[in-house]
Design an enzyme around this catalytic site. Structure first.
Site, short mmCIF file in Angstrom:
data_model
loop_
_atom_site.label_atom_id
_atom_site.label_comp_id
_atom_site.label_asym_id
_atom_site.label_seq_id
_atom_site.Cartn_x
_atom_site.Cartn_y
_atom_site.Cartn_z
N LYS A 37 -10.58 -3.41 -4.85
CA LYS A 37 -11.34 -2.23 -5.20
C LYS A 37 -10.65 -1.24 -5.85
O LYS A 37 -11.07 -0.58 -6.54
CB LYS A 37 -11.90 -1.67 -3.78
CG LYS A 37 -12.72 -2.28 -2.85
CD LYS A 37 -12.59 -1.71 -1.39
CE LYS A 37 -13.32 -2.50 -0.31
NZ LYS A 37 -13.46 -2.07 0.98
N LYS A 61 -5.20 -10.28 -6.98
CA LYS A 61 -6.30 -10.52 -6.18
C LYS A 61 -7.33 -9.59 -6.79
O LYS A 61 -7.01 -8.44 -7.25
CB LYS A 61 -5.89 -9.75 -4.83
CG LYS A 61 -6.82 -10.11 -3.70
CD LYS A 61 -6.13 -9.60 -2.36
CE LYS A 61 -6.10 -7.97 -2.28
NZ LYS A 61 -6.04 -7.41 -0.88
N LYS A 83 1.09 -1.14 0.07
CA LYS A 83 0.02 -0.10 -0.03
C LYS A 83 0.78 1.45 -0.08
O LYS A 83 0.44 2.26 -0.49
CB LYS A 83 -0.75 0.15 1.19
CG LYS A 83 -2.20 -0.88 0.99
CD LYS A 83 -3.12 -0.61 2.10
CE LYS A 83 -4.38 -1.38 2.06
NZ LYS A 83 -5.49 -1.34 2.99
P1 TYM Z 1 -10.91 -5.12 3.51
O1 TYM Z 1 -11.93 -3.99 3.83
O2 TYM Z 1 -9.83 -4.76 2.65
O3 TYM Z 1 -11.69 -6.52 3.10
C1 TYM Z 1 -12.71 -7.00 4.02
C2 TYM Z 1 -12.68 -8.65 4.00
O4 TYM Z 1 -12.63 -8.91 2.51
C3 TYM Z 1 -11.56 -10.02 2.24
N1 TYM Z 1 -11.19 -9.79 1.04
C4 TYM Z 1 -11.13 -11.05 0.11
N2 TYM Z 1 -11.33 -12.12 0.36
C5 TYM Z 1 -11.16 -13.08 -0.87
N3 TYM Z 1 -10.62 -12.45 -1.77
C6 TYM Z 1 -10.41 -11.24 -2.26
N4 TYM Z 1 -9.99 -10.99 -3.31
C7 TYM Z 1 -10.56 -10.31 -1.29
N5 TYM Z 1 -10.43 -8.98 -1.12
C8 TYM Z 1 -10.84 -8.86 0.21
C9 TYM Z 1 -10.49 -9.35 3.29
O5 TYM Z 1 -9.60 -10.53 3.67
C10 TYM Z 1 -11.36 -8.96 4.30
O6 TYM Z 1 -11.84 -10.04 5.21
N6 TYM Z 1 -7.86 -5.17 7.49
C11 TYM Z 1 -8.94 -5.56 7.24
C12 TYM Z 1 -10.37 -5.11 8.09
C13 TYM Z 1 -10.19 -5.11 9.44
C14 TYM Z 1 -10.20 -6.52 10.19
C15 TYM Z 1 -9.94 -6.13 11.36
C16 TYM Z 1 -10.51 -7.70 9.88
C17 TYM Z 1 -9.95 -4.29 10.46
N7 TYM Z 1 -9.66 -4.86 11.42
C18 TYM Z 1 -10.09 -6.96 12.44
C19 TYM Z 1 -10.71 -8.81 10.83
C20 TYM Z 1 -10.33 -8.28 12.01
C21 TYM Z 1 -9.30 -5.10 5.83
O7 TYM Z 1 -8.57 -4.27 5.31
O8 TYM Z 1 -10.44 -5.75 5.04
#
Ligand code: TYM
Length: 345
Positions: A209, A206, A122
């Protein structure tokens, strides 16, 4: 010396996860995370957070943050989260997240943080210009989970390294303060064909967004025509029809991805999909996949639009969720302050 973590953690099982309010959700978010959230609420105490504090680590936009937070809450509800069963709330409305982050910062080690691959991705080439918040992002994530002593965390595969770090931080806190098993070492729930959904244009990247090409992903707000078009245009290869076994998916990342998407939507595994479609052409498989995705996503899209028209209901859910989350975190934070040894009159 005390024998740490040899006893199993004795507290209640609790599920925590979060999604960032940074743009429209896609099929990867749904299959990697939200679909699992819904299944878990049937037999677990679950907290599902919209992580707006994480969202401000990159390009904060005060004009849209609150609305994007409501949009993720609407997606949660539209996917089937029941606010009576699950606690749905915004991270910034419960103070424990920021407070615990500071304490955990003092436990975490620079060397651990510098290994985080998502920060490197990032921050890009100019890490010196990245915010300190972006560097600290994984500690905030650990605080999210540990503020509730959550034991299970459903996420996609891309969060694996952050969850390993959370376990290291929890273990270090327990050791540093000689409080074995105070924090659980949370278990990631990652397995399954939806854990790593790839771009429809490049099976080695992957689904994301931030990909500039909208054709690379299925958004949860896409209508049926867009979904059909995107699967039709999805990249495949020239290595022939669908293979009959999983071994035949080797070195065919795009086909592997489409089979994985089908399996995750249908709630089955890749081999079951290949048993049905092996030997058939993509002209047969792609429309079947598109139909399955439309059948799955259309009701979600409709419900999401309805929720977004009812801002009052979303705000009520988030407010109620914040109060319930705070009730769980407060006594844990009281214990944390005592353990650290802060002065109190
Ligand atoms: P974020 O907002 O990027 O994504 C949300 C969730 O979607 C999953 N994800 C995917 N799974 C499968 N294939 C993909 N291409 C894909 N893209 C995204 C992510 O793994 C995530 O589960 N850091 C986290 C948010 C967060 C969090 C937490 C999660 C903050 N605090 C505590 C668990 C526990 C994030 O950026 O997710």
């Amino acid at each position: 010396m005390t024998d740490h973590q040899t006893q199993p953690y004795a507290g209640p099982e609790r599920v925590f996860s979060g999604v960032q309010p940074t743009g429209a959700l896609h099929l990867g978010n749904y299959l990697g995370a939200l679909k699992k959230f819904v299944a878990l609420q049937e037999d677990h105490e679950c907290l599902y957070c919209v992580v707006d504090l994480h969202a401000i680590t990159v390009n904060p936009d005060p004009a849209t943050l609150a609305q994007q937070t409501r949009e993720i809450a609407a997606a949660y509800l539209a996917c089937g989260l029941d606010p009576e069963k699950s606690i749905v709330f915004a991270q910034s409305s419960v103070p424990a997240h920021t407070e615990l982050t500071w304490y955990l910062n003092c436990v975490s080690r620079m060397g651990w943080m510098e290994r985080m691959t998502q920060f490197k991705d990032k921050a890009g080439k100019d890490a010196q210009r990245a915010s300190v918040g972006l560097f600290d992002y994984p500690v905030l994530m650990a605080a999210d989970i540990l503020a509730y002593k959550a034991t299970h965390v459903p996420v996609g595969d891309d969060q694996k390294q952050h969850l390993e770090l959370t376990r290291d931080i929890a273990d270090k806190f327990n050791r540093d303060f000689d409080t074995p098993n105070f924090f659980p070492l949370p278990e990631p729930l990652i397995k399954g064909p939806g854990a790593r959904i790839m771009s429809l244009k490049d099976g080695t990247k992957k689904m994301s967004k931030s990909d500039p090409s909208d054709l690379s992903r299925i958004n949860l707000i896409d209508d049926a025509d867009a979904i059909v078009k995107k699967f039709k245009k999805a990249k495949t290869d020239v290595l022939g029809d669908m293979p009959e076994t999983e071994a035949g998916l080797k070195d065919r990342p795009e086909v592997d991805n489409l089979v994985g998407i089908y399996a995750a939507l249908a709630g089955t595994d890749k081999q079951a999909v290949l048993t049905e479609y092996g030997g058939k052409g993509f002209g047969t498989f792609k429309p079947a996949l598109a139909d399955l995705a439309v059948a799955h996503l259309s009701p979600i899209t409709t419900r999401m639009r309805n929720y977004l028209d009812d801002r009052g209901e979303i705000d009520r859910v988030l407010k109620d969720g914040a109060a319930r989350a705070d009730t769980i975190a407060r006594p844990i934070m009281d214990d944390v302050r005592k353990i650290i040894g802060f002065w109190r009159s």
